[in-house]
Write a protein that holds these residues in place. Structure first.
Motif, PDB file in Angstrom:
ATOM      1  N   THR A 160      10.676 -51.661  24.690  1.00  0.00           N
ATOM      2  CA  THR A 160       9.555 -52.238  25.700  1.00  0.00           C
ATOM      3  C   THR A 160       9.272 -51.233  26.779  1.00  0.00           C
ATOM      4  O   THR A 160       8.234 -50.710  27.162  1.00  0.00           O
ATOM      5  N   ALA A 161      10.286 -50.391  27.234  1.00  0.00           N
ATOM      6  CA  ALA A 161      10.235 -49.399  28.148  1.00  0.00           C
ATOM      7  C   ALA A 161       9.583 -48.335  27.766  1.00  0.00           C
ATOM      8  O   ALA A 161       8.447 -47.655  28.263  1.00  0.00           O
ATOM      9  N   ASP A 162       9.778 -47.939  26.499  1.00  0.00           N
ATOM     10  CA  ASP A 162       8.984 -46.846  25.944  1.00  0.00           C
ATOM     11  C   ASP A 162       7.706 -47.089  25.535  1.00  0.00           C
ATOM     12  O   ASP A 162       6.874 -46.172  25.701  1.00  0.00           O
ATOM     13  N   ARG A 163       7.408 -48.105  25.155  1.00  0.00           N
ATOM     14  CA  ARG A 163       5.874 -48.746  24.770  1.00  0.00           C
ATOM     15  C   ARG A 163       5.158 -48.637  25.874  1.00  0.00           C
ATOM     16  O   ARG A 163       3.987 -48.188  25.866  1.00  0.00           O
ATOM     17  N   LYS A 164       5.682 -49.136  26.968  1.00  0.00           N
ATOM     18  CA  LYS A 164       4.980 -49.238  28.188  1.00  0.00           C
ATOM     19  C   LYS A 164       4.509 -47.757  28.885  1.00  0.00           C
ATOM     20  O   LYS A 164       3.479 -47.191  29.209  1.00  0.00           O
ATOM     21  N   ALA A 165       5.471 -46.720  28.592  1.00  0.00           N
ATOM     22  CA  ALA A 165       5.567 -45.351  28.963  1.00  0.00           C
ATOM     23  C   ALA A 165       4.675 -44.458  28.145  1.00  0.00           C
ATOM     24  O   ALA A 165       3.927 -43.616  28.615  1.00  0.00           O
ATOM     25  N   HIS A 166       4.820 -44.776  26.724  1.00  0.00           N
ATOM     26  CA  HIS A 166       3.939 -43.955  25.773  1.00  0.00           C
ATOM     27  C   HIS A 166       3.655 -44.907  24.680  1.00  0.00           C
ATOM     28  O   HIS A 166       3.958 -45.033  23.684  1.00  0.00           O
ATOM     29  N   PRO A 167       2.297 -45.379  25.214  1.00  0.00           N
ATOM     30  CA  PRO A 167       1.578 -46.444  23.959  1.00  0.00           C
ATOM     31  C   PRO A 167       1.178 -45.729  22.905  1.00  0.00           C
ATOM     32  O   PRO A 167       1.258 -46.265  21.830  1.00  0.00           O
TER      33      PRO A 167
END
Ligand SMILES: C[S@@+](CC[C@H](N)C(=O)[O-])C[C@H]1O[C@@H](n2cnc3c(N)ncnc32)[C@H](O)[C@@H]1O
Length: 238
Positions: free
Chosen positions: A123-130
């Motif tokens: 979830t953190a990565d998807r928000k930072a690197h969609p």
């Protein structure tokens, strides 16, 4: 091309396809991934809520994930659904102890913790690197030919063979092969109910007719009983 004739694949009782969250450690074990393999340009399809893409990129690698739900759900809806599915998947594991072996996970609590930790990282990565999370749906992916060097496909094709038919398998493998210039690895070769996919032989024969060589390889990971083999597909030379 002919479809094999035979009994329908048994319904596991899991319900809707789980939106699950596996970690890089689990992918390494399921797909026998070496450090060298992880330095290739990777596609994880379906990516679901797995943290493979986040962890590979954080370590300096180059990975993308592809899943239809990246288009259909907002980031918050996606996280809520994945959390609910981590709970549902864990309940299924507890309700069907005869289908699981404890080794990679110590016990059902450890399994649940592992999934939730992977989801948090995803979830953190998807928000930072969609841009790393590309909406797309088999059997038709939004990538150019040979866009990746290694494609990984975990817990969709044969896992849900009770509803995904032979033609879908053949077409999806052809499509996943179109977007790799190296290998496609598929895991597991058992259904959600821990039953071996019954049409592997005719599937491999039809893939061979399309120039795809597929070999079954043992791996050092078995969570579902009998789920310790992957399919490695390459394009036949010449
Ligand atoms: C059990 S999860 C596996 C996710 C991830 N590979 C893992 O092992 O944690 C199955 C995923 O398949 C996705 N899916 C369902 N139908 C699909 C299709 N036609 N093409 C690609 N992905 C699909 C679902 O959205 C879901 O995220």
């Amino acid at each position: 091309m002919d479809e094999p004739r035979g009994a329908a694949v048994h319904d596991s009782g899991i319900g809707a396809v789980l939106l699950s969250a596996r970690s890089l450690a689990e992918y390494r074990a399921m797909f026998a991934l070496s450090d060298l393999a992880l330095r290739q340009r990777l596609l994880d399809c379906p990516g679901g809520a797995a943290s493979l893409t986040a962890e590979v990129n954080a370590a300096g690698g180059d990975a993308r994930a592809c899943d239809p739900l990246y288009a259909h759900l907002s980031a918050d809806e996606f996280a809520a659904r994945a959390q609910a599915d981590a709970d549902r998947g864990n309940r299924y594991v507890r309700d069907h102890p005869e289908q699981y072996r404890w080794g990679f996970f110590a016990d059902p609590d450890d399994h649940h913790r592992h999934r939730r930790a992977a989801l948090t990282r995803f979830t953190a990565d998807r928000k930072a690197h969609p841009e790393r999370y590309v909406p797309g749906e088999l059997p038709c992916l939004p990538f150019t030919d040979n866009a990746f060097e290694l494609v990984l496909s975990s817990h969709l094709l044969f896992s849900y063979a009770d509803r995904l038919g032979f033609a879908f398998h053949r077409e999806s493998i052809g499509e996943l092969m179109r977007v790799t210039r190296g290998e496609l690895r598929i895991f597991p070769l058992v259904t959600m109910g821990a039953v071996s996919y019954p049409y592997l032989e005719p599937l491999l024969a039809q893939l061979a007719e399309c120039g795809i060589t597929a070999r079954v390889t043992d791996v050092d990971y078995e969570f579902q009983v009998g789920g310790n083999r992957m399919l490695v597909c390459t394009r036949r030379a010449g």
